[in-house]
Design an enzyme around this catalytic site. Structure first.
Site, PDB file in Angstrom:
ATOM      1  N   LYS A   1     -18.968  13.035 -10.850  1.00  0.00           N
ATOM      2  CA  LYS A   1     -19.359  12.058  -9.826  1.00  0.00           C
ATOM      3  C   LYS A   1     -18.327  12.130  -8.712  1.00  0.00           C
ATOM      4  O   LYS A   1     -17.125  12.272  -8.984  1.00  0.00           O
ATOM      5  CB  LYS A   1     -19.396  10.662 -10.457  1.00  0.00           C
TER       6      LYS A   1
ATOM      7  N   SER B   1     -24.934   3.193  -9.423  1.00  0.00           N
ATOM      8  CA  SER B   1     -24.498   4.087  -8.376  1.00  0.00           C
ATOM      9  C   SER B   1     -24.370   5.550  -8.824  1.00  0.00           C
ATOM     10  O   SER B   1     -24.286   6.436  -7.981  1.00  0.00           O
ATOM     11  CB  SER B   1     -23.147   3.614  -7.837  1.00  0.00           C
TER      12      SER B   1
ATOM     13  N   SER C   1     -23.587   0.926 -13.470  1.00  0.00           N
ATOM     14  CA  SER C   1     -23.808   2.189 -12.757  1.00  0.00           C
ATOM     15  C   SER C   1     -23.870   3.455 -13.596  1.00  0.00           C
ATOM     16  O   SER C   1     -24.202   4.512 -13.075  1.00  0.00           O
ATOM     17  CB  SER C   1     -22.731   2.385 -11.696  1.00  0.00           C
TER      18      SER C   1
HETATM   19  N1  GLN Z   1     -25.154  -2.344  -8.995  1.00  0.00           N
HETATM   20  C1  GLN Z   1     -23.878  -2.959  -9.140  1.00  0.00           C
HETATM   21  C2  GLN Z   1     -23.228  -3.105  -7.787  1.00  0.00           C
HETATM   22  O1  GLN Z   1     -23.835  -2.768  -6.848  1.00  0.00           O
HETATM   23  C3  GLN Z   1     -23.002  -2.144 -10.054  1.00  0.00           C
HETATM   24  C4  GLN Z   1     -22.489  -0.917  -9.444  1.00  0.00           C
HETATM   25  C5  GLN Z   1     -21.563  -0.155 -10.357  1.00  0.00           C
HETATM   26  O2  GLN Z   1     -21.602  -0.325 -11.569  1.00  0.00           O
HETATM   27  N2  GLN Z   1     -20.704   0.652  -9.758  1.00  0.00           N
HETATM   28  O3  GLN Z   1     -22.145  -3.563  -7.657  1.00  0.00           O
END
Ligand code: GLN
Length: 481
Positions: free
Chosen positions: A76, A151, A175
């Site tokens: 990532k 994400s 995410s």
């Molecule tokens: N969807 C959540 C956010 O937007 C979690 C994102 C994540 O786990 N990095 O913060």
């Protein structure tokens, strides 16, 4: 070869039926031919990958191979890679080339794995659909114009499309698990502190945790073997022995007690999704597990607490992007204030700015007690819910997301609609416990995930439970057309 698991590829390399250079070429070809459709990579490091593959073949010939020597995979684009651009999905870091490796990156290098490139992600890991990336949205291989989740949507889509057999990911509120669920692959968010955060670009430091995405639970175990461990460079990393996560995969799950949090089988979940999740749990009963209902009474407060705590930490973490030290800098600033404000106005996207504003507000004098402190107290109650539940049961099972992959643009107009994607995953991060997402069926041709949550440091048990499920089901083997 592209349909084989990491474990299988490792055996192929060991038996000499294929070399790492050949394997790396095959996956690079696939990325070149297929990724136009998905946009799952931000950067592909072809030359470096072939050089690393050659070195891996030499290492193997010299008799020094690890299970990962010569295995292609991807990171990532939140993990710093020495000499390779690391963007975190942001214009702010569009041209940032780190002079050092994240500990996770270094660990894979040490194991001899071959990194093919950096996967797409929501900007600074803020999002649930991969639409906030400066490098464009990612498309879910299971459906045209469907989001892959976020994400870590690039990592999940790349693994689902068989462009790489495995990819690293991070999970601050869901995410890893949500994109894994939406793309029909297997993902693990470890216990907070199990995997080093050094060199992993910070979003919300008390919640961020690096983890794994691959098609099988066994491959996730192989990844965690490389990633987990104490790191003196990360003050929140935990000094605790790392088991061999593959060693216990084959233990029977007979006698396992599964708790079903009643708050996670609510009207937020569509009946079709619920049916798939309940069918999966029935498979565990057939394997000799017992099921009982439990309660996480404060779970309903998790989204609210998270959207104070995570933005607060983000606003502090992102203050380093000021146009002075590194990253994007605006053109012709007229003075220092103009440099700061214009750099940040031009370098950050909309969702990131929203979080900085909310977080700065929640931390400001006069509001700190009302919002931040209150949210931290709620967080403690949520943690206590999990501690109490694990006195009664071994693991918790639930859905991962309220619905399968949605259409791009569908949840963009109202940020709160998007935030609700994490309604079943976010409490786990607030508590710091580990959790997995395992492919468990389909609704309207789109994958559904089963969430398995465990007590602190129970990754081996989660991986074992997921692996046993994958011995009697084939959801994780299904290939998008
Ligand atoms: N969807 C959540 C956010 O937007 C979690 C994102 C994540 O786990 N990095 O913060």
């Amino acid at each position: 070869m592209h349909n084989k698991s990491v474990a299988d590829l490792s055996r192929e390399l060991a038996s000499g039926t294929i070399s790492s250079v050949e394997l790396t070429r095959q996956f690079l070809d696939r990325i070149r031919q297929e990724d136009e459709k998905y946009n799952s990579f931000i950067t592909v490091t072809e030359e470096q990958a072939l050089a690393d593959a050659k070195a891996a073949d030499e290492q193997r010939a010299a008799g020094n191979a690890t299970p990962w020597t010569g295995i292609p995979f991807a990171h990532k684009d939140i993990f710093c890679t020495n000499g390779v651009r690391t963007t975190c999905g942001s214009k702010m870091l569009e041209n940032f080339v780190p002079p050092y490796d994240a500990t996770v990156t270094a660990n894979f290098r040490q194991a001899g794995a071959v990194c093919l490139g950096k996967t797409n992600m929501d900007e600074f890991a803020m999002g649930s659909s991969n639409e906030s990336s400066h490098f464009g949205a990612v498309t879910n291989p299971w459906g045209e114009r469907r989001v892959p989740g976020g994400s870590s949507g690039g990592s999940a889509a790349a693994v689902a499309a068989r462009l790489v057999p495995a990819a690293t990911a991070t999970d601050t509120g869901g995410s890893i698990r949500q994109p894994a669920a939406l793309c029909g692959v297997t993902g693990l968010k470890p216990t907070y502190g199990r995997v080093s955060r050094y060199g992993m670009i910070a979003f919300a430091s008390s919640l961020d945790q690096g983890g794994t995405i691959a098609r099988t639970a066994e491959d996730n175990a192989m990844m965690l073997n490389v990633m987990a461990g104490f790191d003196p460079k990360d003050s929140t990393s935990i000094d605790r022995e790392v088991p061999d996560y593959t060693a216990t995969l084959n233990e029977p799950v007979k006698g396992l007690t599964i708790g079903l949090p009643k708050e996670y089988f609510s009207d937020q979940l569509s009946p079709a999704m619920e049916e798939q999740v309940r069918n999966a749990i029935r498979e565990y009963e057939k394997l000799g597990a017992t099921v009982k209902e439990v309660s996480l009474p404060n779970a309903k407060l998790a989204i609210a607490a998270y959207y104070v705590i995570a933005p607060a930490e983000a606003s502090a973490n992102l203050s380093r992007f000021d146009g002075v030290r590194y990253g994007y800098r605006c053109e012709d600033p007229k003075d220092l204030m103009d440099l700061y404000t214009r750099t940040r106005a031009e370098g950050f996207g909309e969702e990131v700015k929203r979080r900085i504003l909310v977080g700065t507000y929640a931390l400001s004098a006069g509001y700190f007690d009302a919002y931040y402190l209150k949210a931290q107290k709620v967080r403690r109650l949520i943690q206590q819910d999990f501690i109490s539940a694990f006195k009664e049961v071994d693991v918790l099972m639930s859905p991962v997301s309220p619905s399968p992959a949605f259409v791009q643009g569908e949840k963009n107009t109202d940020p709160v609609t998007m935030y609700l994607e994490d309604v079943f995953t976010i409490a786990v991060n607030l508590a710091g416990v580990p959790a997995m997402s395992v492919p468990a069926g389909f609704v309207d041709g789109l994958p559904v995930g089963l969430q398995i949550i465990g007590d602190y440091f129970s990754e081996a048990r989660l991986l074992n439970a997921a692996h046993q499920f994958q011995q009697v089901t084939d959801w994780h083997q299904r290939e998008p057309q």
